[in-house]
Scaffold this motif. Structure first.
Motif, PDB file in Angstrom:
ATOM      1  N   SER A 131      62.945  76.457 141.640  1.00 22.28           N
ATOM      2  CA  SER A 131      63.547  75.345 140.887  1.00 22.28           C
ATOM      3  C   SER A 131      63.535  74.052 141.694  1.00 22.28           C
ATOM      4  O   SER A 131      63.500  72.971 141.127  1.00 22.28           O
ATOM      5  CB  SER A 131      64.959  75.709 140.458  1.00 22.28           C
ATOM      6  OG  SER A 131      65.747  75.946 141.600  1.00 22.28           O
ATOM      7  N   ASP A 132      63.540  74.155 143.025  1.00 21.88           N
ATOM      8  CA  ASP A 132      63.526  72.902 143.789  1.00 21.88           C
ATOM      9  C   ASP A 132      62.138  72.262 143.835  1.00 21.88           C
ATOM     10  O   ASP A 132      61.957  71.188 144.405  1.00 21.88           O
ATOM     11  CB  ASP A 132      64.085  73.110 145.205  1.00 21.88           C
ATOM     12  CG  ASP A 132      63.277  74.113 146.009  1.00 21.88           C
ATOM     13  OD1 ASP A 132      62.257  74.605 145.487  1.00 21.88           O
ATOM     14  OD2 ASP A 132      63.674  74.411 147.156  1.00 21.88           O
ATOM     15  N   PHE A 134      60.767  71.451 141.111  1.00 21.62           N
ATOM     16  CA  PHE A 134      60.767  70.602 139.915  1.00 21.62           C
ATOM     17  C   PHE A 134      61.309  69.226 140.292  1.00 21.62           C
ATOM     18  O   PHE A 134      62.368  69.118 140.897  1.00 21.62           O
ATOM     19  CB  PHE A 134      61.617  71.235 138.811  1.00 21.62           C
ATOM     20  CG  PHE A 134      60.912  72.371 138.124  1.00 21.62           C
ATOM     21  CD1 PHE A 134      60.348  72.191 136.871  1.00 21.62           C
ATOM     22  CD2 PHE A 134      60.775  73.609 138.746  1.00 21.62           C
ATOM     23  CE1 PHE A 134      59.682  73.227 136.248  1.00 21.62           C
ATOM     24  CE2 PHE A 134      60.111  74.644 138.132  1.00 21.62           C
ATOM     25  CZ  PHE A 134      59.554  74.456 136.885  1.00 21.62           C
ATOM     26  N   LEU A 147      63.577  67.367 134.233  1.00 20.24           N
ATOM     27  CA  LEU A 147      62.989  67.978 135.424  1.00 20.24           C
ATOM     28  C   LEU A 147      61.595  68.430 135.026  1.00 20.24           C
ATOM     29  O   LEU A 147      61.386  68.933 133.924  1.00 20.24           O
ATOM     30  CB  LEU A 147      63.810  69.186 135.866  1.00 20.24           C
ATOM     31  CG  LEU A 147      65.262  68.920 136.254  1.00 20.24           C
ATOM     32  CD1 LEU A 147      65.955  70.234 136.615  1.00 20.24           C
ATOM     33  CD2 LEU A 147      65.323  67.965 137.433  1.00 20.24           C
TER      34      LEU A 147
ATOM     35  N   ASP B   3      73.852  71.870 145.390  1.00 20.66           N
ATOM     36  CA  ASP B   3      72.581  71.352 145.876  1.00 20.66           C
ATOM     37  C   ASP B   3      72.228  70.127 145.038  1.00 20.66           C
ATOM     38  O   ASP B   3      71.490  70.182 144.083  1.00 20.66           O
ATOM     39  CB  ASP B   3      71.571  72.509 145.791  1.00 20.66           C
ATOM     40  CG  ASP B   3      70.191  72.107 145.354  1.00 20.66           C
ATOM     41  OD1 ASP B   3      69.691  71.145 145.922  1.00 20.66           O
ATOM     42  OD2 ASP B   3      69.635  72.776 144.470  1.00 20.66           O
ATOM     43  N   ARG B   5      70.731  66.885 143.660  1.00 23.14           N
ATOM     44  CA  ARG B   5      69.376  66.346 143.693  1.00 23.14           C
ATOM     45  C   ARG B   5      69.479  64.843 143.441  1.00 23.14           C
ATOM     46  O   ARG B   5      69.995  64.404 142.436  1.00 23.14           O
ATOM     47  CB  ARG B   5      68.577  67.002 142.588  1.00 23.14           C
ATOM     48  CG  ARG B   5      67.114  66.692 142.611  1.00 23.14           C
ATOM     49  CD  ARG B   5      66.537  67.143 141.306  1.00 23.14           C
ATOM     50  NE  ARG B   5      66.812  68.556 141.080  1.00 23.14           N
ATOM     51  CZ  ARG B   5      65.906  69.517 141.281  1.00 23.14           C
ATOM     52  NH1 ARG B   5      64.716  69.220 141.710  1.00 23.14           N
ATOM     53  NH2 ARG B   5      66.210  70.755 141.005  1.00 23.14           N
TER      54      ARG B   5
END
Lengths: 306, 453
Positions: A131-132, A134, A147, B3, B5
């Protein structure tokens, strides 16, 4: 006269406010409650399947954009990294390189943070788009905040199935985003809306769109380099589009063109530092019967690396 | 664990700078242009014949715009992030605006009603001044400066755009302070025999924004002081000719504005403004800058307005609304009172198609000295029905292609004679209702788009 206007103005404002209190749903309620509800629904949902092999795989139609149902009616499975609603696909057996674009729209301060899992023929995970990977994509007048990730997969024994889900770690995260109003204000040179940018919770459900296309139909890098051979392929496929999926089975892809020097092309790609293209060429060479090209490329890369 | 973003507002374009690099590698920076803009264009007719008439109350600074815009207007912008290193970034932006009467194919931008204008050309340096809080932005050049508008009637109630310099968004904890010096020159054609003598009208703009007041709410306070900077030789000329310029060439405006976000899925803004003398714009809708040209404009103005956007049914039905009361009290009785209110509900049939209705009302009560339009109380009501196809749901989602029909009704004759306003303004496009008509119907199609990020 001014008093009358002020009275109208004030009563208008009052009416707006009152009407709001009476009939409107404040934003906060709509945003937070469904997030919790979907998480609760997920906690109560029953696992659809014992193993990855028994997930309900749907055939993937290349060249189409499809909206994935990832709501509380979607199937749920307890993945290694947590329970999640998911959609699962069987990749076409064409072995042609495919480009996927997955976007997850932010709506009502919520977003589904996807993970993509690629499974081999034996339903064992081989690749993962976490997912990171995206990126946050800002609204731009044509699309809202979202995203998104683009990735290439060449279906084959190592990449036969794809699962889109959201793992537990991703659901702990949040994404700060810009409202369309803020981007509009910046584009028009208006005062930006005050206050901090909103934060979207990563939720168990969401709106996800999956687009796929053949790298060859998209043209791109391969067309000018692969020249006539690539053209021949696409012509055949266009003429018999319905038979396309069945046509290029792994065994039928062995017809080689002896005059095509893949290794020279790979060398050129390496020289241009385009390792991705080099790897695609190697994959293609393997499919065309030039076995050993992949290993040769690996050797070349090893010798190039420090 | 959260986390978070963080988005990147602009692509980081500066060249790769190695850790060992001492000199910024600007010469090798890749330029990644940012193309942004806005446009609207269309076609329309007046029932009874002729091209589209646009209905605006004479003396009003604005009109409700849905199905009521008669021109092609576009802004094309190009910008780029030119430097981004160690927390400091420099960005460039430019914008050219075009307007044509949308009469035919090839429209010269030099003809009457057509124009091309350089609106922006500036550079911002974020965190360029050391010692200031993070986010402080130094800027210079001509620009749209923190403009406040009501979208539904295209009314800019706080707009001091122009060439200038400033430092903005200094985070003081209680709010963000922005300081600017901007210019909007005028020309004194009435009093000076050689026309086009420019008066350097300077405005100092000080505003505190983002003052948190209540959950989701914030306050904004602003003071603008403007004056015409006259050279000595011009002052001598005025003195010799007994022209009073001392009072008229200055003015200030104060603004208090509260914005509430999380307001039924949208936001609400309420603003109160007071202005004096030279900073009151006599006509047009760009209020908040000096009058320019008029060396002797005395009076005061106050205004209260409220506007916003709400979702009545999430993703199905939303609403834009606005209400304005303005009292412009000029010493020479050329002012007027203006009351305006409008709503635009939009029902979304699906992600693409929607139906919009816009009801708008403008009432003008002129002072006794008004001679350029209907000196009596007059009002215009307009109602538009539009079927729209857009790239999504929501009041500000574009592009949109719409088919519309607009009905307007007013009291008094529409025009006094050809090109002379009575109850209807004559400068908003073709005047194709009859002089003594008291209502009109138009229909047509329009596209509207904005893009950029």
């Amino acid at each position: 006269m001014p008093q009358r206007h002020i009275a109208i103005l004030l009563s208008g404002l009052a009416l707006t406010s009152l009407a709001g209190c009476a009939s409107l749903v404040p934003h906060g309620d709509t945003a937070v409650a469904p997030a919790k509800q979907s998480q609760q629904a997920l906690a109560q949902a029953t696992d659809c399947c014992d193993t990855l092999a028994t997930l309900p795989y749907q055939p993937l139609t290349v060249g189409e954009s499809q909206s994935l149902t990832l709501d509380t009616h979607a199937p749920m499975h307890q993945f290694e990294d947590g329970a999640s609603y998911f959609q699962a696909f069987e990749l076409p057996r064409t072995r042609e390189p495919l480009t996927f674009k997955l976007t997850s729209t932010i709506a009502n301060d919520q977003v589904f943070a996807p993970t993509v899992l690629i499974l081999d023929e034996d339903f064992q995970p081989t690749q993962r788009v976490a997912s990171d990977k995206f990126d946050y994509l800002s609204p731009n007048g044509f699309a809202g905040a979202r995203l998104g990730a683009t990735f290439d997969i060449t279906p084959g024994p190592d990449a036969a199935y794809m699962v889109v889900y959201s793992n537990e770690t991703a659901r702990q995260g949040t994404t700060q985003y810009e409202s369309a109003e803020k981007v509009y204000a910046r584009v028009r040179g208006l005062a930006l809306p005050p206050g901090p940018d909103p934060i979207a919770e990563h939720t168990a459900t969401g709106n996800v769109t999956l687009e796929s296309e053949s790298r060859e139909t998209g043209g791109g890098l391969l067309t000018p380099i692969l020249g006539t051979r690539s053209h021949a392929d696409s012509v055949t496929k266009t003429r018999n589009a319905t038979a396309r999926d069945e046509q290029a089975s792994p065994s039928s892809a062995s017809a080689s063109t002896p005059d095509f020097d893949y290794r020279r092309m790979i060398n050129a790609a390496l020289k241009a530092d385009d390792i991705e293209l080099a790897m695609q060429l190697a994959e293609r060479a393997e499919r065309e019967g030039h076995s050993g090209t992949r290993a040769w490329l690996a050797e070349r890369l090893r010798s190039v690396s420090p | 664990m959260r986390d978070s973003r963080q988005f990147t507002r602009r692509p980081l374009l500066a060249a790769l700078i190695g850790a060992s690099c001492v000199m910024p590698a600007l010469a090798h920076a890749d330029i990644n242009p940012n193309f942004f803009g806005y446009a609207r264009s269309g076609i329309g007719s007046t029932a009874g014949g002729g091209s589209q008439t646009c209905f605006k109350a004479a003396g009003a600074p604005a009109k409700y715009r849905l199905g009521n815009e008669c021109e092609t207007y576009a802004e094309l912008g190009l910008g780029a992030n030119l430097f981004d290193q160690q927390g400091t970034s420099f960005d460039f932006a430019s914008r050219v605006a075009y307007v044509t009467a949308q009469d035919n194919d090839s429209e010269s931008l030099q003809d009457a009603d057509n124009d091309i204008a350089l609106r922006e050309m500036y550079v911002t340096g974020t965190n360029a001044v050391s010692g200031l809080p993070d986010g402080s932005t130094l800027w210079a050049g001509k620009r749209f400066y923190k403009r406040h508008d009501i979208h539904m009637n295209d009314f800019y109630y706080w707009d001091v755009s122009g060439p200038g310099v400033g430092i903005s968004d200094i985070d003081l904890g209680v709010g963000n302070l922005s300081l600017a010096w901007v210019r909007s020159s005028g020309s004194d054609n009435d009093n000076f025999p050689d026309q086009g003598q420019r008066l350097s009208d300077d405005t100092v703009d000080i505003r505190m924004t983002d003052i948190a007041t209540n959950p989701g709410g914030s306050l904004q306070l602003g003071v603008d002081y403007g004056r015409a900077s006259t050279p000595e030789w011009l002052e001598n000329y005025y003195d010799n000719n007994n022209i009073d310029y001392e009072d008229g060439d200055k003015g200030w405006m104060g603004t208090i504005e509260h914005t509430q976000s999380n307001w039924f899925g949208g936001s609400n803004t309420v603003a109160l403004q007071y202005a004096t003398d030279g900073i009151i714009t006599s006509n047009g809708n760009a209020v908040g800058r000096p009058a320019g040209g008029l060396v002797s404009q005395d009076g005061d103005m106050w205004r209260v307005l409220d506007h916003g956007h709400v979702w009545l049914v999430q993703d199905k039905l939303d609403l834009l609304y606005a209400a304005i009361y303005e009292d412009k009290n000029m010493d020479d009785d050329s002012g007027r009172k203006w009351f305006s209110a409008g709503v635009r509900p939009v029902y979304y049939w699906n992600d693409i198609m929607s139906t919009a209705v816009e009801l708008g009302y403008d009432h003008i009560e002129p002072q006794s000295g008004v001679s350029s339009y209907n000196g009596e109380d007059h009002h215009v009501t307009k109602l538009t029905l539009a079927q729209q196809w857009s790239a999504g749901r929501g009041a500000m989602i574009r592009p949109t292609i719409r088919l519309f029909a607009t009905y307007a009704k007013w009291n008094g004759d529409a025009y006094e004679e050809a090109g002379v306003a009575n109850s209807l303004d004559t400068g908003s496009g073709p005047n194709n209702v009859d002089f003594n008509d008291t209502d009109g119907l138009t229909f047509g199609a329009q596209m509207e788009v904005w893009w950029g990020s």
